[in-house]
Design a protein around this motif. Sequence first.
Motif, PDB file in Angstrom:
ATOM      1  N   SER A 101       0.843  -1.274  -0.023  1.00 44.10           N
ATOM      2  CA  SER A 101      -0.073   0.050   0.084  1.00 44.10           C
ATOM      3  C   SER A 101       0.955   1.421  -0.042  1.00 44.10           C
ATOM      4  CB  SER A 101      -0.864   0.208   1.182  1.00 44.10           C
ATOM      5  OG  SER A 101      -1.822  -0.963   1.284  1.00 44.10           O
ATOM      6  N   ALA A 102       1.978   1.273   0.876  1.00 44.40           N
ATOM      7  CA  ALA A 102       2.679   2.381   0.793  1.00 44.40           C
ATOM      8  C   ALA A 102       3.773   2.581  -0.325  1.00 44.40           C
ATOM      9  CB  ALA A 102       3.619   2.165   2.241  1.00 44.40           C
ATOM     10  N   HIS A 103       4.248   1.425  -0.688  1.00 44.21           N
ATOM     11  CA  HIS A 103       5.471   1.727  -1.865  1.00 44.21           C
ATOM     12  C   HIS A 103       5.030   1.059  -3.206  1.00 44.21           C
ATOM     13  CE1 HIS A 103       8.068   2.910   1.600  1.00 44.21           C
ATOM     14  NE2 HIS A 103       7.399   1.937   2.277  1.00 44.21           N
ATOM     15  N   CYS A 104       4.043   0.305  -3.297  1.00 43.51           N
ATOM     16  CA  CYS A 104       3.797  -0.343  -4.562  1.00 43.51           C
ATOM     17  C   CYS A 104       2.733   0.004  -5.599  1.00 43.51           C
ATOM     18  CB  CYS A 104       3.825  -1.815  -4.536  1.00 43.51           C
ATOM     19  SG  CYS A 104       5.290  -2.583  -3.631  1.00 43.51           S
ATOM     20  N   LYS A 105       2.745   0.062  -6.756  1.00 44.54           N
ATOM     21  CA  LYS A 105       1.771   0.220  -7.581  1.00 44.54           C
ATOM     22  C   LYS A 105       0.677  -0.788  -7.608  1.00 44.54           C
ATOM     23  CE  LYS A 105       4.800   2.389 -11.045  1.00 44.54           C
ATOM     24  NZ  LYS A 105       5.167   2.312 -12.414  1.00 44.54           N
ATOM     25  N   GLY A 106      -0.589  -0.586  -7.814  1.00 43.35           N
ATOM     26  CA  GLY A 106      -1.737  -1.530  -7.747  1.00 43.35           C
ATOM     27  C   GLY A 106      -1.646  -2.571  -8.628  1.00 43.35           C
ATOM     28  N   LYS A 107      -1.020  -2.669  -9.686  1.00 44.29           N
ATOM     29  CA  LYS A 107      -0.760  -3.763 -10.555  1.00 44.29           C
ATOM     30  C   LYS A 107      -0.287  -4.834  -9.907  1.00 44.29           C
ATOM     31  CE  LYS A 107       3.210  -2.174 -13.286  1.00 44.29           C
ATOM     32  NZ  LYS A 107       3.622  -1.913 -14.764  1.00 44.29           N
ATOM     33  N   ILE A 108       0.556  -4.444  -9.084  1.00 48.87           N
ATOM     34  CA  ILE A 108       1.412  -5.558  -8.244  1.00 48.87           C
ATOM     35  C   ILE A 108       0.385  -6.810  -7.666  1.00 48.87           C
ATOM     36  CG2 ILE A 108       1.444  -4.786  -5.749  1.00 48.87           C
ATOM     37  CD1 ILE A 108       4.588  -5.708  -5.818  1.00 48.87           C
ATOM     38  N   ARG A 109      -0.843  -6.548  -7.261  1.00 48.77           N
ATOM     39  CA  ARG A 109      -1.602  -7.113  -6.767  1.00 48.77           C
ATOM     40  C   ARG A 109      -2.091  -8.397  -7.559  1.00 48.77           C
ATOM     41  NH1 ARG A 109      -3.091  -5.620  -1.492  1.00 48.77           N
ATOM     42  NH2 ARG A 109      -2.969  -3.290  -1.201  1.00 48.77           N
ATOM     43  N   SER A 110      -2.092  -8.368  -8.957  1.00 42.51           N
ATOM     44  CA  SER A 110      -2.588  -9.376  -9.761  1.00 42.51           C
ATOM     45  C   SER A 110      -1.486 -10.626  -9.992  1.00 42.51           C
ATOM     46  CB  SER A 110      -2.583  -8.856 -11.273  1.00 42.51           C
ATOM     47  OG  SER A 110      -1.518  -8.337 -11.854  1.00 42.51           O
ATOM     48  N   VAL A 111      -0.039 -10.145  -9.486  1.00 41.87           N
ATOM     49  CA  VAL A 111       0.981 -11.109  -9.628  1.00 41.87           C
ATOM     50  C   VAL A 111       1.545 -11.725  -8.173  1.00 41.87           C
ATOM     51  CG1 VAL A 111       1.669 -10.429 -12.073  1.00 41.87           C
ATOM     52  CG2 VAL A 111       2.720  -9.242 -10.035  1.00 41.87           C
ATOM     53  N   LEU A 112       1.260 -10.755  -7.253  1.00 43.66           N
ATOM     54  CA  LEU A 112       1.851 -11.171  -6.041  1.00 43.66           C
ATOM     55  C   LEU A 112       0.992 -12.432  -5.180  1.00 43.66           C
ATOM     56  CD1 LEU A 112       4.128  -9.662  -3.869  1.00 43.66           C
ATOM     57  CD2 LEU A 112       1.949  -8.585  -2.843  1.00 43.66           C
ATOM     58  N   PRO A 113       1.875 -13.188  -4.583  1.00 42.51           N
ATOM     59  CA  PRO A 113       1.290 -14.437  -3.958  1.00 42.51           C
ATOM     60  C   PRO A 113       0.321 -13.854  -2.714  1.00 42.51           C
ATOM     61  CG  PRO A 113       3.437 -14.940  -4.371  1.00 42.51           C
ATOM     62  CD  PRO A 113       3.243 -13.383  -4.962  1.00 42.51           C
ATOM     63  N   GLY A 114      -0.931 -13.929  -2.859  1.00 42.93           N
ATOM     64  CA  GLY A 114      -1.820 -13.417  -1.826  1.00 42.93           C
ATOM     65  C   GLY A 114      -1.687 -14.005  -0.359  1.00 42.93           C
ATOM     66  N   GLN A 115      -1.035 -15.239  -0.072  1.00 47.63           N
ATOM     67  CA  GLN A 115      -0.870 -15.904   1.309  1.00 47.63           C
ATOM     68  C   GLN A 115       0.180 -15.156   2.152  1.00 47.63           C
ATOM     69  OE1 GLN A 115       0.122 -17.582  -1.549  1.00 47.63           O
ATOM     70  NE2 GLN A 115       1.873 -18.804  -1.243  1.00 47.63           N
ATOM     71  N   PHE A 116       0.944 -14.120   1.375  1.00 47.19           N
ATOM     72  CA  PHE A 116       1.733 -13.359   2.320  1.00 47.19           C
ATOM     73  C   PHE A 116       1.520 -12.013   2.706  1.00 47.19           C
ATOM     74  CE2 PHE A 116       4.217 -16.486  -0.085  1.00 47.19           C
ATOM     75  CZ  PHE A 116       4.874 -17.294   0.819  1.00 47.19           C
ATOM     76  N   LEU A 117       0.079 -11.659   2.200  1.00 49.24           N
ATOM     77  CA  LEU A 117      -0.457 -10.376   2.495  1.00 49.24           C
ATOM     78  C   LEU A 117      -0.288  -9.875   4.092  1.00 49.24           C
ATOM     79  CD1 LEU A 117      -3.134  -9.781  -0.170  1.00 49.24           C
ATOM     80  CD2 LEU A 117      -0.810  -8.878  -0.102  1.00 49.24           C
ATOM     81  N   GLY A 118      -0.599 -10.768   4.865  1.00 46.17           N
ATOM     82  CA  GLY A 118      -0.735 -10.561   6.350  1.00 46.17           C
ATOM     83  C   GLY A 118       0.764 -10.905   7.226  1.00 46.17           C
ATOM     84  N   VAL A 119       1.880 -11.201   6.365  1.00 51.47           N
ATOM     85  CA  VAL A 119       2.726 -11.779   6.966  1.00 51.47           C
ATOM     86  C   VAL A 119       3.907 -10.417   6.797  1.00 51.47           C
ATOM     87  CG1 VAL A 119       4.882 -13.360   6.865  1.00 51.47           C
ATOM     88  CG2 VAL A 119       2.324 -13.974   6.398  1.00 51.47           C
ATOM     89  N   THR A 120       4.702 -10.578   7.696  1.00 54.42           N
ATOM     90  CA  THR A 120       5.814  -9.384   7.604  1.00 54.42           C
ATOM     91  C   THR A 120       6.937  -9.787   6.758  1.00 54.42           C
ATOM     92  OG1 THR A 120       7.281 -10.488   9.244  1.00 54.42           O
ATOM     93  CG2 THR A 120       5.853  -8.858  10.291  1.00 54.42           C
ATOM     94  N   ILE A 121       7.564  -8.800   6.182  1.00 51.37           N
ATOM     95  CA  ILE A 121       8.413  -8.874   5.114  1.00 51.37           C
ATOM     96  C   ILE A 121       9.791  -9.845   5.655  1.00 51.37           C
ATOM     97  CG2 ILE A 121      10.308  -7.806   3.788  1.00 51.37           C
ATOM     98  CD1 ILE A 121       8.239  -5.308   3.401  1.00 51.37           C
TER      99      ILE A 121
END
Length: 149
Positions: A101-121
């Motif tokens: 949300s802070a550092h990336c463009k919205g188009k990243i959501r179509s390719v990013l593995p969703g299971q890591f959204l709630g996990v820290t980097i």
Amino acid sequence: MDRFMPLPPSLRHELLGARKAIVVAQIELRSLRIALALKRFNPSQPRAPAGSPNGGQWVGEGAPAHPSEKPRSASENSSGITLAGGFEQNQLGMRVQDFVSAHCKGKIRSVLPGQFLGVTIEDVMKAAKGGDSAARTCLKILGRDEYRK
């Protein structure tokens, strides 16, 4: 006297049709060659500086652009500052969703593995080091400049 005999209309029509088919095939071939060239082109691939002997030529990731330069990692520049592809220390505790949300463009959501959204980097990095291929993919995508704001 005419050196060439006139063609009958049916044969003339076939000849024009064949010429048209050849022109269409040539245009299709050119468009395929252009598409292939564009597919291989990567505008973010590093190039040697204009003043060097290899000026303007593509250089590999982390390879020195000039023979007198030392190789460096892809995530740091000559001053040691972290570039967009890396993570700063204060970002490691962020959840992937907050980082996106802070550092990336919205188009990243179509390719990013969703299971890591709630996990820290930091946890994604640990999973990637542990052999989790989806975690490695997640880090790779988060590090790409094309997805950064």
